[in-house]
Design an enzyme around this catalytic site. Sequence first.
Site, PDB file in Angstrom:
ATOM      1  N   LYS A  45       0.621  -1.147   0.177  1.00 50.48           N
ATOM      2  CA  LYS A  45       0.484  -0.200  -0.169  1.00 50.48           C
ATOM      3  C   LYS A  45       0.931   1.127  -0.389  1.00 50.48           C
ATOM      4  O   LYS A  45       0.496   2.449  -0.018  1.00 50.48           O
ATOM      5  CB  LYS A  45      -0.817  -0.345   1.004  1.00 50.48           C
ATOM      6  CG  LYS A  45      -1.719  -0.904   0.888  1.00 50.48           C
ATOM      7  CD  LYS A  45      -3.127  -0.894   2.197  1.00 50.48           C
ATOM      8  CE  LYS A  45      -4.351  -1.470   1.743  1.00 50.48           C
ATOM      9  NZ  LYS A  45      -4.927  -1.413   2.623  1.00 50.48           N
ATOM     10  N   LYS A  77      -4.671  -9.918  -5.654  1.00 48.08           N
ATOM     11  CA  LYS A  77      -6.008 -10.476  -5.236  1.00 48.08           C
ATOM     12  C   LYS A  77      -7.381  -9.705  -5.380  1.00 48.08           C
ATOM     13  O   LYS A  77      -6.823  -8.126  -5.482  1.00 48.08           O
ATOM     14  CB  LYS A  77      -5.729 -11.005  -3.228  1.00 48.08           C
ATOM     15  CG  LYS A  77      -6.338  -9.868  -2.472  1.00 48.08           C
ATOM     16  CD  LYS A  77      -5.930  -9.521  -1.318  1.00 48.08           C
ATOM     17  CE  LYS A  77      -6.051  -8.633  -0.068  1.00 48.08           C
ATOM     18  NZ  LYS A  77      -7.054  -7.640   0.684  1.00 48.08           N
ATOM     19  N   LYS A 125     -11.216  -4.425  -2.436  1.00 47.76           N
ATOM     20  CA  LYS A 125     -12.453  -3.335  -2.495  1.00 47.76           C
ATOM     21  C   LYS A 125     -11.727  -2.201  -2.758  1.00 47.76           C
ATOM     22  O   LYS A 125     -12.557  -1.378  -3.719  1.00 47.76           O
ATOM     23  CB  LYS A 125     -13.187  -3.665  -1.561  1.00 47.76           C
ATOM     24  CG  LYS A 125     -12.764  -2.976   0.235  1.00 47.76           C
ATOM     25  CD  LYS A 125     -13.552  -3.118   0.837  1.00 47.76           C
ATOM     26  CE  LYS A 125     -12.912  -3.990   2.346  1.00 47.76           C
ATOM     27  NZ  LYS A 125     -11.764  -3.747   2.500  1.00 47.76           N
TER      28      LYS A 125
HETATM   29  N1  AQP Z   1      -9.479 -11.500  -1.910  1.00 46.08           N
HETATM   30  C1  AQP Z   1      -9.316 -12.125  -1.194  1.00 46.08           C
HETATM   31  N2  AQP Z   1      -9.849 -13.040  -0.588  1.00 46.08           N
HETATM   32  C2  AQP Z   1      -9.880 -13.466  -0.421  1.00 46.08           C
HETATM   33  N3  AQP Z   1     -10.400 -13.111   1.219  1.00 46.08           N
HETATM   34  C3  AQP Z   1     -10.284 -11.600   1.188  1.00 46.08           C
HETATM   35  N4  AQP Z   1     -10.182 -10.810   2.234  1.00 46.08           N
HETATM   36  C4  AQP Z   1     -10.269  -9.790   1.452  1.00 46.08           C
HETATM   37  N5  AQP Z   1      -9.781  -9.915  -0.050  1.00 46.08           N
HETATM   38  C5  AQP Z   1      -9.543 -11.447   0.131  1.00 46.08           C
HETATM   39  C6  AQP Z   1     -11.034 -10.994   3.712  1.00 46.08           C
HETATM   40  O1  AQP Z   1     -11.812 -10.181   3.530  1.00 46.08           O
HETATM   41  C7  AQP Z   1     -11.735  -9.812   5.434  1.00 46.08           C
HETATM   42  C8  AQP Z   1     -11.975  -7.982   5.424  1.00 46.08           C
HETATM   43  O2  AQP Z   1     -10.440  -7.996   4.979  1.00 46.08           O
HETATM   44  P1  AQP Z   1     -10.130  -6.206   4.725  1.00 46.08           P
HETATM   45  O3  AQP Z   1     -11.139  -4.886   4.088  1.00 46.08           O
HETATM   46  O4  AQP Z   1      -9.996  -6.017   6.274  1.00 46.08           O
HETATM   47  O5  AQP Z   1      -9.228  -5.791   4.611  1.00 46.08           O
HETATM   48  P2  AQP Z   1      -8.629  -6.787   3.478  1.00 46.08           P
HETATM   49  O6  AQP Z   1      -7.733  -8.161   3.623  1.00 46.08           O
HETATM   50  O7  AQP Z   1      -7.062  -5.437   3.267  1.00 46.08           O
HETATM   51  O8  AQP Z   1      -9.223  -6.352   1.801  1.00 46.08           O
HETATM   52  P3  AQP Z   1      -9.804  -5.312   0.759  1.00 46.08           P
HETATM   53  O9  AQP Z   1     -11.050  -5.871   0.144  1.00 46.08           O
HETATM   54  O10 AQP Z   1      -8.310  -5.811  -0.097  1.00 46.08           O
HETATM   55  O11 AQP Z   1     -10.006  -3.620   1.130  1.00 46.08           O
HETATM   56  P4  AQP Z   1      -8.461  -2.493   0.749  1.00 46.08           P
HETATM   57  O12 AQP Z   1      -9.083  -2.534  -0.455  1.00 46.08           O
HETATM   58  O13 AQP Z   1      -8.785  -1.947   1.495  1.00 46.08           O
HETATM   59  O14 AQP Z   1      -7.294  -3.233   1.268  1.00 46.08           O
HETATM   60  C9  AQP Z   1     -10.002  -9.679   5.775  1.00 46.08           C
HETATM   61  O15 AQP Z   1     -10.519 -11.669   6.410  1.00 46.08           O
HETATM   62  C10 AQP Z   1      -8.844 -10.584   4.711  1.00 46.08           C
HETATM   63  O16 AQP Z   1      -8.314 -11.406   4.262  1.00 46.08           O
END
Ligand code: AQP
Length: 328
Positions: A111, A192, A195
Amino acid sequence: MSVIFSGIQPSGTLTIGNYLGAMKHFTHLQDDNECYFCVVNQHAITVPQEKKALKQNSKSLAALYLASGIDPDKSTLFIQSEVPAHAQLGWMLQCVSYIGELERMTQFKDKSTGKDAVSAGLLTYPPLMAADILLYGTEVVPVGDDQKQHIELTRNLAERFNRKFNDIFVMPDARIPKVGARIMSLQDPTRKMSKSDSNQNAYISMLDEPNTIIKKVKRAVTDSDGVVRFDKENKPAISNLLTIYSLCSGKSVEDIEAMYEGRGYGDFKAELGEVIAETLRPIQERYHELITSSELDDILDLGAEKANRKASKMLAKAERAMGLERKR
Ligand code: AQP
């Protein structure tokens, strides 16, 4: 019975990656365990957020937890900033963290790379996440694969604190699903699904309309081989779509491969779009009822009250252990 904690950031509308990797598994846990589910809005502000959107995304995420089956009579659902003990213990754990170990976190590197300005909060996010978990005496943290490193750091911090000050924190374990722990981007299967991806075609949001879902799946990258077969190394894009298909339909990957034998990617993608839309349909229906109701605020008020009660006990113990209390 175990204590379970999991948090999701309101940094956008959840994707099916968040759903299949994390949220979908929560509902099964709440019958036999003491569960805490948190909208971690203080984590979301480690990168810039527009204030109206953050407020809206936080409520929307809470409604999605409920719509996907979290029962407020069984679980505690709350918003992180409404329980000040998280930031308080987070600060104390920052003071037992080393900059070097925080800089080594993959998510920090991902990030921060190429950014002009990186907030200090992006670096110190993991001790706040450790506080989220440790405040509740959490034994199990159900997460996707990307969070494994943060849970390992949480264990290290807990162990360091216990050794140095007093043995108060329970060692948490990550619970990572065997399938679906890392759903990949529809546009780049080496990354991965996230969002906050700037390309909306890279992810399917849990609130996307059926037509949008079908279009996004049609636009998903594939390969030139034309065979629906699971082979993560040589066919990562199709393997990712097969994983999503299997998790949404409940069919095995082998059965799906057999269904599409001799048929092209066109049929496979069109039907996958329908399968995803059908999986999300009941969740979206319930979501739309909840998001406009006063019930949601009542549930979150009660959740914050319950979480504050539990978290303040552990915070007091940690303050006592570090010598931060005056009278106790
Ligand atoms: N692509 C993924 N596949 C499986 N699990 C996922 N998680 C996130 N992306 C995937 C799981 O979702 C939970 C919540 O995640 P988060 O929102 O706290 O943070 P993150 O992992 O950083 O998710 P994002 O969607 O990638 O958010 P942004 O884009 O804001 O960084 C966690 O249990 C995560 O493992």
